[in-house]
Design a protein around this motif. Structure first.
Motif, short mmCIF file in Angstrom:
data_model
loop_
_atom_site.label_atom_id
_atom_site.label_comp_id
_atom_site.label_asym_id
_atom_site.label_seq_id
_atom_site.Cartn_x
_atom_site.Cartn_y
_atom_site.Cartn_z
N LYS A 260 -23.70 -32.45 20.59
CA LYS A 260 -22.36 -31.89 20.39
C LYS A 260 -22.49 -30.48 19.81
CE LYS A 260 -20.01 -36.30 19.55
NZ LYS A 260 -19.22 -37.10 18.58
N HIS A 261 -21.41 -29.72 19.93
CA HIS A 261 -21.42 -28.32 19.48
C HIS A 261 -22.58 -27.57 20.13
CE1 HIS A 261 -18.50 -29.78 16.63
NE2 HIS A 261 -19.41 -30.54 16.02
N SER A 262 -22.74 -27.78 21.44
CA SER A 262 -23.89 -27.24 22.15
C SER A 262 -23.92 -25.72 22.17
CB SER A 262 -23.92 -27.77 23.59
OG SER A 262 -22.75 -27.36 24.29
N TRP A 263 -22.76 -25.09 21.97
CA TRP A 263 -22.71 -23.62 21.98
C TRP A 263 -23.56 -23.03 20.85
CZ3 TRP A 263 -20.91 -20.97 17.74
CH2 TRP A 263 -20.20 -21.71 16.79
N ILE A 264 -23.71 -23.77 19.76
CA ILE A 264 -24.56 -23.29 18.65
C ILE A 264 -26.00 -23.14 19.11
CG2 ILE A 264 -25.47 -23.85 16.37
CD1 ILE A 264 -22.84 -25.31 15.78
N VAL A 301 -23.04 -26.94 33.55
CA VAL A 301 -22.83 -28.07 34.46
C VAL A 301 -22.82 -29.40 33.71
CG1 VAL A 301 -23.85 -29.36 36.38
CG2 VAL A 301 -23.77 -26.87 36.46
N LYS A 302 -23.73 -29.58 32.77
CA LYS A 302 -23.91 -30.87 32.11
C LYS A 302 -22.87 -31.15 31.03
CE LYS A 302 -27.73 -32.85 31.12
NZ LYS A 302 -27.60 -33.99 32.04
N ASN A 303 -22.32 -30.11 30.43
CA ASN A 303 -21.40 -30.32 29.31
C ASN A 303 -20.02 -30.73 29.78
OD1 ASN A 303 -22.35 -29.54 26.37
ND2 ASN A 303 -23.48 -28.26 27.78
N LYS A 304 -19.30 -31.39 28.86
CA LYS A 304 -17.91 -31.79 29.14
C LYS A 304 -17.00 -30.58 29.02
CE LYS A 304 -19.26 -36.07 29.47
NZ LYS A 304 -19.33 -36.73 30.79
N LYS A 305 -15.71 -30.80 29.27
CA LYS A 305 -14.76 -29.68 29.38
C LYS A 305 -14.75 -28.77 28.16
CE LYS A 305 -11.56 -31.96 32.58
NZ LYS A 305 -10.18 -32.45 32.77
N ARG A 306 -14.56 -29.36 26.97
CA ARG A 306 -14.43 -28.55 25.75
C ARG A 306 -15.72 -27.80 25.46
NH1 ARG A 306 -14.73 -29.79 20.11
NH2 ARG A 306 -13.26 -28.57 18.86
N GLU A 307 -16.85 -28.50 25.52
CA GLU A 307 -18.14 -27.87 25.28
C GLU A 307 -18.43 -26.80 26.33
OE1 GLU A 307 -20.19 -28.30 22.78
OE2 GLU A 307 -19.07 -29.90 21.80
N ARG A 308 -18.05 -27.09 27.57
CA ARG A 308 -18.27 -26.13 28.66
C ARG A 308 -17.50 -24.83 28.42
NH1 ARG A 308 -16.83 -28.71 34.11
NH2 ARG A 308 -18.67 -29.96 33.57
N ILE A 309 -16.28 -24.97 27.93
CA ILE A 309 -15.45 -23.78 27.66
C ILE A 309 -16.08 -22.93 26.56
CG2 ILE A 309 -13.23 -23.01 26.73
CD1 ILE A 309 -11.98 -25.46 28.19
N PHE A 310 -16.51 -23.60 25.47
CA PHE A 310 -17.14 -22.87 24.36
C PHE A 310 -18.40 -22.14 24.81
CE2 PHE A 310 -15.17 -25.83 20.96
CZ PHE A 310 -14.03 -25.05 20.95
N ASN A 311 -19.23 -22.82 25.62
CA ASN A 311 -20.45 -22.20 26.13
C ASN A 311 -20.13 -21.03 27.06
OD1 ASN A 311 -23.19 -23.49 25.40
ND2 ASN A 311 -21.86 -25.27 25.71
#
Length: 491
Positions: A260-264, A301-311
């Protein structure tokens, strides 16, 4: 079934097995904190010239793990980090005789290495006694072919000698010994998930600190510009440092793929990629950048919507910032990266020199090449001044001939089969890490340098260990259970 909890000490003194101290020690050596401590020791050694105290620490760690640990997983960080401990002021290339020319230093280094080897050999013998029917590791046949190729390279040529045989033995040892030792002494089924990623992530930040230290050396600034040729670490030229650091980027992205919080973690990977840029190694920047972009795409590609947006926002911000800095700070960038601007896409003589020379060697001795030295060892050879083609394929053809290229190809096919059979996120991340090394070696010699070769060997152990930990073995068990259910239902 092999009992990894038994070791040399606890077999001799069974009461120690359940002691609180032993349990605490084992928990620590399998933890992320142990990795951080080893990386911290490595960084302090490289910055302040504390090699000897750190080597004694590493030797004590290896002894404690081999004699008290439930397996040797905790030695992995030591093996990966040890080559990166040499300080700039002790560089054997740039300051010969200052440190390694001292006989007392050499004796102490050999003493520490001997302690580690003795501990490992004791642990290995103990493992074989407990489990004499163990199967050979998956890549054994491939390494056997490589062993033959590395040793007989140059046979029937004017360049073949005991020196090229000895050098070939050192080369094959650097890419295989760690693989075999850890495959046989680590309980991969109990390996913490993502351990490879934790190790290479911690290493990456230690490396970035070391890279920054390069810019504080005397004589780096010449006529107001950074002189790239004077950028070096005690253990590495800037190309070497760049490649090893770039290899760590996919490990950080592993957490972007899985947490979670993959953008970090994407941001941390970007920071490390900036460290690669600061090495000013064109091959590492190019191929490391390609893998960085591939990892970024996989993250989206792998992340869900919210995580994908942050990334997506983060990566977009990085792109915009890069464009703004390139436009606004172009004069400053030209001073820092003056050498790269001057050289551009020039091959530094590789196309006109080493590539043609390697091809010439191959044409003269197509079956087994000329061995590792070539003309470099013709008149009073310096052992480590081997012929460097700066391209893996041409190196193999020139040094080992067609036999060497076929042996390497067989080994590479084995690793690809292990990768694509029952793929996992861990295996994909390991493959991306290895890809950085292999790609940079299309314009350099890192796979034939001992430090990166050891990392490669360790990565292969992780690749096969992932199959053991939860990949192939788990699927085989499920297949067997389904088969047994079908048989029972048929009855």
């Amino acid at each position: 079934m092999k009992d990894y909890n038994k070791n040399v000490i606890t077999e001799a003194f069974p009461k120690l097995e359940n002691s609180a101290f032993i349990r605490l020690l084992r928990t620590y050596f399998r933890s992320v904190w142990h990795i951080i401590v080893v990386v911290l020791l490595t960084t302090l050694s490289a910055l302040f010239g504390l090699e000897i105290p750190v080597y004694y620490c590493f030797a004590l760690i290896a002894l404690a793990i081999c004699f008290f640990g439930d397996d040797t997983l905790g030695v992995l960080p030591v093996v990966c980090c040890a080559p990166m401990t040499i300080a700039i002021k002790h560089s054997p290339k740039h300051h010969p005789g200052v440190f390694f020319g001292d006989p007392s230093v050499t004796v102490q280094i050999f003493f520490c290495v001997a302690l580690i080897l003795i501990a490992f050999i004791a642990r290995l013998i103990s493992s074989f006694i407990r489990d004499p029917k163990r199967k050979l590791p998956r890549f054994t046949v491939g390494f056997a072919f490589l062993f033959i190729a590395y040793v007989i390279g140059g046979a029937f040529s004017a360049y073949y000698s005991k020196t090229t045989v000895l050098f070939g033995l050192m080369e094959i040892a650097s890419i295989s010994v760690a693989y075999f030792l850890f495959h046989l002494t680590v309980n991969w089924k109990k390996m913490p998930k993502g351990y490879f990623a934790y190790l290479f992530t911690a290493m990456s930040f230690g490396l970035v600190i070391q890279i920054l230290s390069m810019y504080f050396q005397k004589g780096i600034v010449v006529n107001g510009e950074i002189e790239r040729g004077r950028l070096f670490l005690g253990w590495a030229h800037y190309n070497y440092a760049g490649a090893v650091t770039a290899m760590c980027v996919p490990a950080i992205f592993y957490f972007s793929f899985t947490q979670k919080h993959s953008w970090i973690f994407t941001m941390l990977a970007t920071v490390v990629m900036l460290g690669v840029v600061l090495t000013q190694s064109r091959g590492s920047i190019l191929f490391g950048g390609i893998i960085y972009l591939a990892c970024a795409v996989i993250t989206l590609v792998k992340n869900k919507k919210r995580e994908r947006i942050f990334n997506f926002i983060l990566l977009g911000a990085v792109l915009v910032a890069a464009i703004i800095v390139s436009v606004v700070c172009i004069d400053g960038l030209k001073k820092i990266f003056a050498a790269i601007f001057r050289v551009g896409t020039d091959s530094n003589g590789r196309l006109e020199g080493e590539f043609i020379e390697a091809w010439g060697y191959f044409c003269r001795y197509p079956l087994f090449g000329v061995g590792w030295g070539g003309d470099n060892w013709k008149d009073g050879y310096a052992f480590f001044k081997y012929f460097k083609a700066h391209n893996t394929v041409l190196q193999l053809l020139g040094s080992l001939g067609l036999f060497g290229l076929v042996a390497y190809g067989f080994h590479r096919v084995q690793t690809c089969i292990a990768l694509f059979r029952h793929p996992t996120v861990e295996k994909m991340s390991i493959a991306l890490t290895v890809s950085v090394l292999l790609l940079t070696c299309m314009m350099d010699v890192h796979i034939f340098s001992f430090g990166p070769a050891i990392l490669y060997s360790v990565l292969l152990a992780f690749l096969e260990g992932e199959n053991i930990r939860g990949g192939v073995d788990t699927r085989l068990k499920l297949k067997r259970l389904k088969k047994k259910k079908r048989e029972n239902s048929a009855l």
